[in-house]
Design a protein around this motif. Sequence first.
Motif, PDB file in Angstrom:
ATOM      1  N   VAL A 190       0.821  -1.214   0.000  1.00 36.52           N
ATOM      2  CA  VAL A 190       0.000   0.000   0.000  1.00 36.52           C
ATOM      3  C   VAL A 190       0.857   1.267   0.000  1.00 36.52           C
ATOM      4  CG1 VAL A 190      -1.511   1.401   1.470  1.00 36.52           C
ATOM      5  CG2 VAL A 190      -2.122  -0.957   0.942  1.00 36.52           C
ATOM      6  N   GLN A 191       1.875   1.349   0.856  1.00 32.90           N
ATOM      7  CA  GLN A 191       2.672   2.570   0.925  1.00 32.90           C
ATOM      8  C   GLN A 191       3.413   2.817  -0.375  1.00 32.90           C
ATOM      9  OE1 GLN A 191       2.391   4.853   3.452  1.00 32.90           O
ATOM     10  NE2 GLN A 191       3.469   6.090   1.926  1.00 32.90           N
ATOM     11  N   THR A 192       3.934   1.758  -0.966  1.00 26.51           N
ATOM     12  CA  THR A 192       4.641   1.888  -2.254  1.00 26.51           C
ATOM     13  C   THR A 192       3.693   2.402  -3.325  1.00 26.51           C
ATOM     14  OG1 THR A 192       6.048   0.024  -1.632  1.00 26.51           O
ATOM     15  CG2 THR A 192       6.048   0.669  -3.952  1.00 26.51           C
ATOM     16  N   VAL A 193       2.459   1.875  -3.334  1.00 25.61           N
ATOM     17  CA  VAL A 193       1.468   2.312  -4.317  1.00 25.61           C
ATOM     18  C   VAL A 193       1.138   3.791  -4.102  1.00 25.61           C
ATOM     19  CG1 VAL A 193      -0.904   1.999  -5.135  1.00 25.61           C
ATOM     20  CG2 VAL A 193       0.508  -0.005  -4.586  1.00 25.61           C
ATOM     21  N   ARG A 194       0.976   4.191  -2.847  1.00 26.32           N
ATOM     22  CA  ARG A 194       0.687   5.608  -2.552  1.00 26.32           C
ATOM     23  C   ARG A 194       1.814   6.502  -3.087  1.00 26.32           C
ATOM     24  NH1 ARG A 194      -1.644   4.188   2.889  1.00 26.32           N
ATOM     25  NH2 ARG A 194      -3.894   4.524   2.672  1.00 26.32           N
ATOM     26  N   LEU A 208      -6.688   4.501  -1.308  1.00 28.50           N
ATOM     27  CA  LEU A 208      -6.457   3.089  -0.989  1.00 28.50           C
ATOM     28  C   LEU A 208      -7.175   2.729   0.296  1.00 28.50           C
ATOM     29  CD1 LEU A 208      -3.861   3.950  -2.805  1.00 28.50           C
ATOM     30  CD2 LEU A 208      -2.949   1.763  -1.972  1.00 28.50           C
ATOM     31  N   LYS A 209      -7.903   1.612   0.257  1.00 29.14           N
ATOM     32  CA  LYS A 209      -8.645   1.150   1.430  1.00 29.14           C
ATOM     33  C   LYS A 209      -8.412  -0.342   1.625  1.00 29.14           C
ATOM     34  CE  LYS A 209     -12.676   4.258   1.113  1.00 29.14           C
ATOM     35  NZ  LYS A 209     -14.163   4.275   0.937  1.00 29.14           N
ATOM     36  N   PRO A 210      -8.164  -0.772   2.868  1.00 27.65           N
ATOM     37  CA  PRO A 210      -8.101  -2.221   3.122  1.00 27.65           C
ATOM     38  C   PRO A 210      -9.486  -2.837   2.858  1.00 27.65           C
ATOM     39  CG  PRO A 210      -7.288  -0.953   5.002  1.00 27.65           C
ATOM     40  CD  PRO A 210      -7.956   0.017   4.087  1.00 27.65           C
ATOM     41  N   VAL A 211      -9.496  -4.049   2.295  1.00 32.02           N
ATOM     42  CA  VAL A 211     -10.753  -4.765   2.062  1.00 32.02           C
ATOM     43  C   VAL A 211     -10.617  -6.170   2.619  1.00 32.02           C
ATOM     44  CG1 VAL A 211     -11.523  -3.460   0.042  1.00 32.02           C
ATOM     45  CG2 VAL A 211      -9.931  -5.357  -0.267  1.00 32.02           C
ATOM     46  N   THR A 212     -11.748  -6.857   2.713  1.00 32.32           N
ATOM     47  CA  THR A 212     -11.725  -8.215   3.275  1.00 32.32           C
ATOM     48  C   THR A 212     -11.327  -9.256   2.236  1.00 32.32           C
ATOM     49  OG1 THR A 212     -14.081  -8.459   2.782  1.00 32.32           O
ATOM     50  CG2 THR A 212     -13.484  -7.660   4.982  1.00 32.32           C
ATOM     51  N   LEU A 213     -11.053  -8.815   1.007  1.00 33.58           N
ATOM     52  CA  LEU A 213     -10.682  -9.767  -0.041  1.00 33.58           C
ATOM     53  C   LEU A 213      -9.245 -10.230   0.120  1.00 33.58           C
ATOM     54  CD1 LEU A 213     -12.163  -8.014  -3.229  1.00 33.58           C
ATOM     55  CD2 LEU A 213     -13.264  -9.674  -1.728  1.00 33.58           C
ATOM     56  N   LYS A 214      -8.967 -11.422  -0.379  1.00 27.88           N
ATOM     57  CA  LYS A 214      -7.591 -11.924  -0.441  1.00 27.88           C
ATOM     58  C   LYS A 214      -7.358 -12.558  -1.801  1.00 27.88           C
ATOM     59  CE  LYS A 214      -8.924 -16.142   2.123  1.00 27.88           C
ATOM     60  NZ  LYS A 214     -10.281 -15.711   2.540  1.00 27.88           N
ATOM     61  N   SER A 215      -6.085 -12.697  -2.144  1.00 29.01           N
ATOM     62  CA  SER A 215      -5.740 -13.319  -3.416  1.00 29.01           C
ATOM     63  C   SER A 215      -5.822 -14.838  -3.290  1.00 29.01           C
ATOM     64  CB  SER A 215      -4.323 -12.925  -3.832  1.00 29.01           C
ATOM     65  OG  SER A 215      -3.371 -13.566  -2.984  1.00 29.01           O
ATOM     66  N   GLY A 256      -3.518 -16.164  -0.896  1.00 24.40           N
ATOM     67  CA  GLY A 256      -3.752 -15.888   0.524  1.00 24.40           C
ATOM     68  C   GLY A 256      -3.306 -14.519   0.980  1.00 24.40           C
ATOM     69  N   GLN A 257      -2.860 -13.650   0.065  1.00 21.45           N
ATOM     70  CA  GLN A 257      -2.427 -12.306   0.474  1.00 21.45           C
ATOM     71  C   GLN A 257      -3.640 -11.423   0.775  1.00 21.45           C
ATOM     72  OE1 GLN A 257      -0.394 -12.247  -3.411  1.00 21.45           O
ATOM     73  NE2 GLN A 257       1.279 -11.171  -2.385  1.00 21.45           N
ATOM     74  N   SER A 258      -3.552 -10.651   1.869  1.00 21.42           N
ATOM     75  CA  SER A 258      -4.583  -9.659   2.166  1.00 21.42           C
ATOM     76  C   SER A 258      -4.461  -8.522   1.169  1.00 21.42           C
ATOM     77  CB  SER A 258      -4.418  -9.133   3.591  1.00 21.42           C
ATOM     78  OG  SER A 258      -4.608 -10.190   4.514  1.00 21.42           O
ATOM     79  N   LEU A 259      -5.617  -7.965   0.754  1.00 25.99           N
ATOM     80  CA  LEU A 259      -5.619  -6.993  -0.335  1.00 25.99           C
ATOM     81  C   LEU A 259      -6.169  -5.648   0.104  1.00 25.99           C
ATOM     82  CD1 LEU A 259      -6.978  -9.276  -3.222  1.00 25.99           C
ATOM     83  CD2 LEU A 259      -4.581  -8.719  -2.708  1.00 25.99           C
ATOM     84  N   ALA A 260      -5.796  -4.631  -0.663  1.00 26.74           N
ATOM     85  CA  ALA A 260      -6.367  -3.293  -0.515  1.00 26.74           C
ATOM     86  C   ALA A 260      -6.964  -2.889  -1.860  1.00 26.74           C
ATOM     87  CB  ALA A 260      -5.294  -2.295  -0.093  1.00 26.74           C
ATOM     88  N   ASP A 283       6.719  -4.212 -10.720  1.00 27.10           N
ATOM     89  CA  ASP A 283       6.564  -5.584 -10.225  1.00 27.10           C
ATOM     90  C   ASP A 283       5.643  -5.684  -9.010  1.00 27.10           C
ATOM     91  OD1 ASP A 283       8.235  -6.687 -12.176  1.00 27.10           O
ATOM     92  OD2 ASP A 283      10.019  -6.182 -10.999  1.00 27.10           O
ATOM     93  N   ILE A 284       4.622  -4.862  -8.984  1.00 28.97           N
ATOM     94  CA  ILE A 284       3.622  -4.945  -7.911  1.00 28.97           C
ATOM     95  C   ILE A 284       2.420  -5.712  -8.439  1.00 28.97           C
ATOM     96  CG2 ILE A 284       2.011  -3.591  -6.491  1.00 28.97           C
ATOM     97  CD1 ILE A 284       4.188  -1.428  -6.370  1.00 28.97           C
ATOM     98  N   LEU A 285       1.950  -6.671  -7.676  1.00 27.16           N
ATOM     99  CA  LEU A 285       0.791  -7.460  -8.076  1.00 27.16           C
ATOM    100  C   LEU A 285      -0.450  -6.581  -8.161  1.00 27.16           C
ATOM    101  CD1 LEU A 285      -0.554 -10.309  -8.539  1.00 27.16           C
ATOM    102  CD2 LEU A 285      -1.003 -10.320  -6.065  1.00 27.16           C
TER     103      LEU A 285
END
Length: 792
Positions: free
Chosen positions: A51-55, A67-74, A77-81, A102-104
């Motif tokens: 998140v910080q890198t994206v900001r 950017l907001k944290p969400v309950t979704l994951k990849s 298993g990665q937590s997503l924003a 190289d950011i997913l």
Amino acid sequence: MNIYKGFLLTRQARDTRLGPQIELWLSTQYGPTQVLIEGQRPVFFVPQQAVQTVRDLAKVAGIAAELKPVTLKSFEGQSLAAVYCPTIASARQLNDILLSNDILVLEADIKLADRFLMERFIQGSLAVVGHSEVVNANTPNSFIRITQAKCKADDYSPTLHTVSLDIECSEKGELYSIGLDSERDSRVIMIGEPQPTDTPTQWVIDEKALLLALNDWFRAFDPDVVVGWSVIDFDFKLLHKRAEINKVTLSLGRNEQRTYFRTLPSSQQSFITIPGRVVLDGIDTLKTATYNFRSWSLESVSQELLGEGKAIHNVHDRMSEINSMFRSDKPSLARYNLQDCVLVNRIFEHTHLLQFAIERTKLTGVELDRVGGSVAAFTNLYLPRLHRSHYAAPSLHPENWIASPGGYVMDSIPGLYDSVLVLDFKSLYPSIIRSFLIDPMGLIEGLKLELGKESHQAVAGFRGGQFHRTQHFLPNLIEDLWKARDVAKTNNEKAFSQAIKIIMNSFYGVLGSSGCRFFDTRLASSITMRGHEIMKTTRRLIEEQGYQVIYGDTDSTFVSLNGKFTPEDADKIGNQLVSSINLWWSTYLKDEYNLNSILELEYETHYHKFLMPTIRGSETGSKKRYAGLIGEGENERLIFKGLESARTDWTALAQEFQQHLYRMVFHNQDPSEYVRSFVESTARGEFDHQLVYQKRLRRKLHEYQKNIPPQVRAARMADEINQQLGRPLQYQNRGRIEYVITINGPEPKEYQRSPIDYQHYIDKQLRPVAEAILPFIGQNFDDLSAPQMGLF
């Protein structure tokens, strides 16, 4: 506040000075309706740890992303924003920046309008409320505009107004006329001085006036759907080119919005956008509905489906006659132009193509004019359900692509048989998905159980895959479609039934395609390899009952009853076999896996006579090639699969020979005199009208360098002659060529100069047909076709 129920015609999202705007055009019970939706922002997902890198990257690029944290994951298993961008353009820009770092990034390719619709489970039909007003009131092109709109799914069935469009032009592309055939108005707009004609004709002074008259017609008669034959790649492509030359804006869209046309440089595929209207090409829509024809020309398809066609067949005769009619007989050109429009409308009506397209959209949410669209259909149906289970969809990973095995094809046992039964598994791959709970999310959840104490919750797949017994969507999606198809079949709704069948059967192909974000070789392999297991086991079960399985292909098993049986006795055996085998599978799946079997073997066909040929020049049985005789009396039919009579690249000579020869053999008649006579008649030139090959050029002509097949040699000769005669080149950019084989090699049919090479046709067309069947009755083609020796 009125509730407007409608069917979605077009969707579009654009950036405005107030932010992104989604525009939907609907066909509603109150007429054409424009729905404008504000306040929707493009969104995609990144790992929370980034998140910080994206900001930081967004700030450097000057993009005000939220950017907001969400309950979704990849799936890993990665937590997503969630990353919300202020405009569509800035979302694309930021996605490119993140990928280059190289950011997913997940789901950045989902278009804003598509996401809005799919997350509300809107599939074609919807209900809308909001602030409504009538625009252009008391004019033919009035419509309703709804702002501050709220939308939800509905089951509205539209009545769409269609126009068939066709243009006539010179070989240089100069427009002569435009034909338009609809329930509201049929006419030809023609350049020229007014003259008497029995065809409704609007006369205009020049090409610019012709294009402006087309704009006026669309304003006045307001169709929902435009149909035609190669209508995008030819008619609209040329209309746009001529509009640019004449400095005319084609404003055929609703509310006089302009038409957008583009061609992809890579594939040369063309696309057209007419806001508020849908363009359906007859060829593409027939192919999507799984129709197939020897030739896709309007003449050929209309003759096959309707028994009627055009008066001019040869392309040069047609061009020459059109030019002649435009110069000296414009009423005849108007009649010819409108006839093409009428033929296309009749084909759509005869095949229920528009209803098919509507039902497909209502089932999947894909656009009405979407060609193919299996991956998009799967995404529309699966993605919103996946989100509600707190997963984001994976990205495409073509570099990790591992092919899965194809369908099961058994080595055949060649021979000429009496009484062969065909037993088919009903929708085998969808049945496997339902029975063994195969599902993208189910795979991810199932693999979690490997190390836990709940491994009994997993259903074993193949190549390391295993599937969760309760966490899945696809089996239920297919079950719902299956039930809907059963209802459609009961109600004789053929278009609806066909649409469902195509969608259900596409799901395996989607999961096995590297072009699908949910591709995983463990998914596709767990379907196909399970199919192999089912087919092999079914063969064993049949042979344990004393019958011989002579061939198997994907979901079909061919069973020789080892003797000649009456239709009644054969039917009895067929029904007994499917009953016992279905019971076996039901018991086996319950005992072995604690699963309910959806597998259903059906008794399909009884062939009185059946030929399984060998591979040419070998004693090994062939695959996907056979012939048989079914029915009795007036209902008797010859069935060919993969053989010359079923293939478009064999001549009519071979097909007529095969039809008659096989019928004689299947009826235990001696064919020797027929073979001898047919060969002699061919050599005497009595069948010259049946010697034409038709083959498609699958590449541009200049791309054929090393191997030059006959059709390419004929096409090059044709275009050399075209150039000498000052005619347009026909074959430089693919196409279909008709040619014959002469003593000097292949020559185009329209420019044949050399005598026919009859020995070629005897050796390459008649011999393969005869050698596939004659050895099974103790006869030899060479003996029968050798010249007769006189006594003196």
